[in-house]
Design an enzyme around this catalytic site. Sequence first.
Site, PDB file in Angstrom:
ATOM      1  N   ARG A   1      -1.042  17.641  12.742  1.00  0.00           N
ATOM      2  CA  ARG A   1      -0.331  16.746  11.937  1.00  0.00           C
ATOM      3  C   ARG A   1       0.274  17.510  10.666  1.00  0.00           C
ATOM      4  O   ARG A   1      -0.278  18.612  10.443  1.00  0.00           O
ATOM      5  CB  ARG A   1      -1.031  15.415  11.641  1.00  0.00           C
ATOM      6  CG  ARG A   1      -2.500  15.664  10.986  1.00  0.00           C
ATOM      7  CD  ARG A   1      -3.099  14.529  10.638  1.00  0.00           C
ATOM      8  NE  ARG A   1      -4.211  14.667   9.816  1.00  0.00           N
ATOM      9  CZ  ARG A   1      -5.604  14.380  10.573  1.00  0.00           C
ATOM     10  NH1 ARG A   1      -5.560  14.222  11.885  1.00  0.00           N
ATOM     11  NH2 ARG A   1      -6.776  14.615   9.780  1.00  0.00           N
ATOM     12  N   ASP A   2       0.769  16.568   9.896  1.00  0.00           N
ATOM     13  CA  ASP A   2       1.314  16.907   8.608  1.00  0.00           C
ATOM     14  C   ASP A   2       2.349  18.344   8.552  1.00  0.00           C
ATOM     15  O   ASP A   2       1.907  19.149   7.701  1.00  0.00           O
ATOM     16  CB  ASP A   2       0.370  17.154   7.648  1.00  0.00           C
ATOM     17  CG  ASP A   2      -0.844  16.127   7.728  1.00  0.00           C
ATOM     18  OD1 ASP A   2      -0.307  14.907   8.232  1.00  0.00           O
ATOM     19  OD2 ASP A   2      -1.965  16.156   7.135  1.00  0.00           O
TER      20      ASP A   2
ATOM     21  N   ASN B   1       0.249   5.722   0.236  1.00  0.00           N
ATOM     22  CA  ASN B   1      -0.841   6.746  -0.010  1.00  0.00           C
ATOM     23  C   ASN B   1      -0.021   8.055   0.228  1.00  0.00           C
ATOM     24  O   ASN B   1       0.869   8.316  -1.168  1.00  0.00           O
ATOM     25  CB  ASN B   1      -2.010   6.872   1.016  1.00  0.00           C
ATOM     26  CG  ASN B   1      -1.524   6.780   2.519  1.00  0.00           C
ATOM     27  OD1 ASN B   1      -0.597   6.104   3.186  1.00  0.00           O
ATOM     28  ND2 ASN B   1      -1.999   7.912   3.565  1.00  0.00           N
ATOM     29  N   ASP B   2       0.033   9.039   1.038  1.00  0.00           N
ATOM     30  CA  ASP B   2       0.459  10.630   0.940  1.00  0.00           C
ATOM     31  C   ASP B   2       1.877  10.777   0.254  1.00  0.00           C
ATOM     32  O   ASP B   2       2.952   9.931   0.687  1.00  0.00           O
ATOM     33  CB  ASP B   2       0.554  11.069   2.300  1.00  0.00           C
ATOM     34  CG  ASP B   2      -0.851  11.355   2.831  1.00  0.00           C
ATOM     35  OD1 ASP B   2      -1.858  10.793   2.236  1.00  0.00           O
ATOM     36  OD2 ASP B   2      -1.105  11.954   3.878  1.00  0.00           O
TER      37      ASP B   2
ATOM     38  N   THR C   1       2.876  11.705   7.551  1.00  0.00           N
ATOM     39  CA  THR C   1       3.164  12.723   6.664  1.00  0.00           C
ATOM     40  C   THR C   1       4.100  13.796   7.251  1.00  0.00           C
ATOM     41  O   THR C   1       3.735  14.271   8.522  1.00  0.00           O
ATOM     42  CB  THR C   1       1.980  13.425   5.991  1.00  0.00           C
ATOM     43  OG1 THR C   1       1.720  12.377   5.142  1.00  0.00           O
ATOM     44  CG2 THR C   1       2.242  14.547   5.206  1.00  0.00           C
TER      45      THR C   1
ATOM     46  N   TRP D   1     -10.382   8.687   0.016  1.00  0.00           N
ATOM     47  CA  TRP D   1     -10.795   7.747   1.145  1.00  0.00           C
ATOM     48  C   TRP D   1     -12.135   7.201   1.200  1.00  0.00           C
ATOM     49  O   TRP D   1     -12.328   6.384   1.884  1.00  0.00           O
ATOM     50  CB  TRP D   1     -10.628   8.548   2.405  1.00  0.00           C
ATOM     51  CG  TRP D   1      -9.111   8.768   2.747  1.00  0.00           C
ATOM     52  CD1 TRP D   1      -8.331   9.975   2.884  1.00  0.00           C
ATOM     53  CD2 TRP D   1      -7.933   7.823   2.898  1.00  0.00           C
ATOM     54  NE1 TRP D   1      -7.212   9.825   3.249  1.00  0.00           N
ATOM     55  CE2 TRP D   1      -6.723   8.386   3.297  1.00  0.00           C
ATOM     56  CE3 TRP D   1      -8.074   6.462   2.990  1.00  0.00           C
ATOM     57  CZ2 TRP D   1      -5.702   7.691   3.618  1.00  0.00           C
ATOM     58  CZ3 TRP D   1      -6.927   5.451   3.269  1.00  0.00           C
ATOM     59  CH2 TRP D   1      -5.737   6.447   3.591  1.00  0.00           C
TER      60      TRP D   1
ATOM     61  N   TRP E   1       0.914  -1.311   0.112  1.00  0.00           N
ATOM     62  CA  TRP E   1      -0.064   0.010  -0.076  1.00  0.00           C
ATOM     63  C   TRP E   1       0.966   1.225  -0.018  1.00  0.00           C
ATOM     64  O   TRP E   1       1.687   1.229   0.739  1.00  0.00           O
ATOM     65  CB  TRP E   1      -0.984  -0.036   1.302  1.00  0.00           C
ATOM     66  CG  TRP E   1      -1.571   1.155   1.505  1.00  0.00           C
ATOM     67  CD1 TRP E   1      -1.093   2.279   2.349  1.00  0.00           C
ATOM     68  CD2 TRP E   1      -2.559   1.787   1.179  1.00  0.00           C
ATOM     69  NE1 TRP E   1      -1.885   3.354   2.335  1.00  0.00           N
ATOM     70  CE2 TRP E   1      -2.737   2.991   1.503  1.00  0.00           C
ATOM     71  CE3 TRP E   1      -3.736   1.422   0.174  1.00  0.00           C
ATOM     72  CZ2 TRP E   1      -4.160   3.652   1.318  1.00  0.00           C
ATOM     73  CZ3 TRP E   1      -4.999   1.790   0.041  1.00  0.00           C
ATOM     74  CH2 TRP E   1      -5.171   3.034   0.581  1.00  0.00           C
TER      75      TRP E   1
ATOM     76  N   GLU F   1      -5.907  18.923   5.904  1.00  0.00           N
ATOM     77  CA  GLU F   1      -4.535  18.200   5.823  1.00  0.00           C
ATOM     78  C   GLU F   1      -3.568  18.565   4.926  1.00  0.00           C
ATOM     79  O   GLU F   1      -3.965  19.321   3.931  1.00  0.00           O
ATOM     80  CB  GLU F   1      -5.005  16.636   5.453  1.00  0.00           C
ATOM     81  CG  GLU F   1      -6.199  16.142   6.415  1.00  0.00           C
ATOM     82  CD  GLU F   1      -6.331  14.556   6.271  1.00  0.00           C
ATOM     83  OE1 GLU F   1      -6.005  14.032   7.293  1.00  0.00           O
ATOM     84  OE2 GLU F   1      -6.610  14.352   5.303  1.00  0.00           O
TER      85      GLU F   1
END
Length: 542
Positions: free
Chosen positions: A200-201, A78-79, A138, A340, A76, A249
């Site tokens: 976050r991020d 993602n970001d 992230t 998502w 997998w 995000e």
Amino acid sequence: MLPKIYAALRRRPLLWAAAAVAVLLVAASLVIAGNTRTVEGQPGGAASTAPSGTQAPQADQGGYRPAYHLTPDQRWMNDPQRPFFLDGLWHYYYLYNADYPEGNGTEWFHATSTDLVHWKNEGVAIPKFRNGLGDIETGSAVVDTEGTAGFGKGAVIAVLTQQHDGVQRQSLFYSTDKGYSFQSYGQNPVMENPGAEHWRDPRIVRDDASNQWLMLLAEGSKIGFYTSLDLKRWTYVSGFEQDGLGILECPDFFQLDIDGDPAKRTWVLAASANGSGEGRTTGLAYWTGGFDGKAFTANGGHQWLDGGADFYAAVTWDDPRQSEDERKASRHAIGWMNNWAYARQLPTDGWFGAASVVRDMRLTSETGRPALVQSPTPALQSLEGAPAQVPAGSLQAGRTLTIPDSGAFKADVELEKPADGTGKATLLLQSGGTTYATIGYDFAAGRAFVTRDGDAVAGGQGKAASEGGGEYRQARSVEARPAGGTVQLTAYVDRSSVEVFVDGQSLTSLVFPPAGPKEARLAADAPLTLKAGTVTPLAGIR
């Protein structure tokens, strides 16, 4: 959110929380029934099932794996994490879960490139669950040219979110081998959570005008701004609040010159957001405005970078080899091609997730306000084979196109504007006699659009169990009113995606053709004329 369930899944706009719970319940019931087929997907969580009635080809047989888009070798992704250039190579990291569906958590996987087109997967650079603070999520990697963090000049510093028991903190990792491996800073976390649910991020930007580092944090409906001299000690200086776009995000912050004029240098603040209140899905929202070294002030409301369903967590960057004016004239961008709402219900096998092609962005005032326009990066031309010409003329009777067996090609179409300004022209992508995706332009509405209600996902009965099914089937469009008498539309088609560019706008969508021979046709519902067209095969990068 339900923090104990989603602690390691993390990436979840609130709109999709109910859908995700429904997916988990459906998957669990199928496991009990004994007729589930495990499919990897979103980090963590239970196994899910492929849409009923579809058969995902094995990864080693090609199948849905893109020819010219970056994908993980297995499992997998993602970001994306913003690339940097060092010693002749672009270094790019993406979130990766090697343990799905048996285990949770993401880590940073490393890929390198010389041209932002051909990628080499290098392996995990920052492993998860090693320092007691949770998985690796992230953040930002920067080259610390002057050694401000104390790890030597030229060290690569990554500041990123770690999450443990639902609590998000910011940690620092450093690399002294040019970004191939990282060590955890001994005094992590460098930023302790102040009691926030969403924190976050971190996006790190060098603010040369103030001789400091600048960090942006996603804090729910707010983007927090922080400053530092050493990448370790951070001071909060301001916040940018934005309601109506869900949980923000993956923020980004950069300067570009309007119309290439250095006298019109403008700050752009961007964040991945939820556009459901505007009839959209998730994507990248952005604002233009000013920055005084502490606070950003927007000069108007938000705009959207991509009108498709599958361009999320995007990052942008410039090329340090260029001059200052060149770096402020255009900028690269890349996004995660997924959503998502249905990320765990897609019929790929052995690998899950892909990055978009790299685009080049500029800031123009053609619409009366500063707006980002984008086009595929010219480096993609290195993949092009010999183009096949499409004869000009009327489209009312339809026109069959010659496409490569690989399923990877670029279609360029120039349409003449009809005298009465009405009519729709369409490019029909077909497989086994079924139109699985339609790319088109509506002259009356002045909009380009993509639909995919005939593909393997939209047609699978398994989609009906999730709210994501309706999200997947919804048509997507962007306003595009080119000046002059023609409309030029370019579609990058791969084995499981289409990226459409028209008048500086884009539409990014996953598509999953049903089994059968692949075809493409041009058609129109009115007396529309094709002025010129080509179909160009594109080589693979694996």
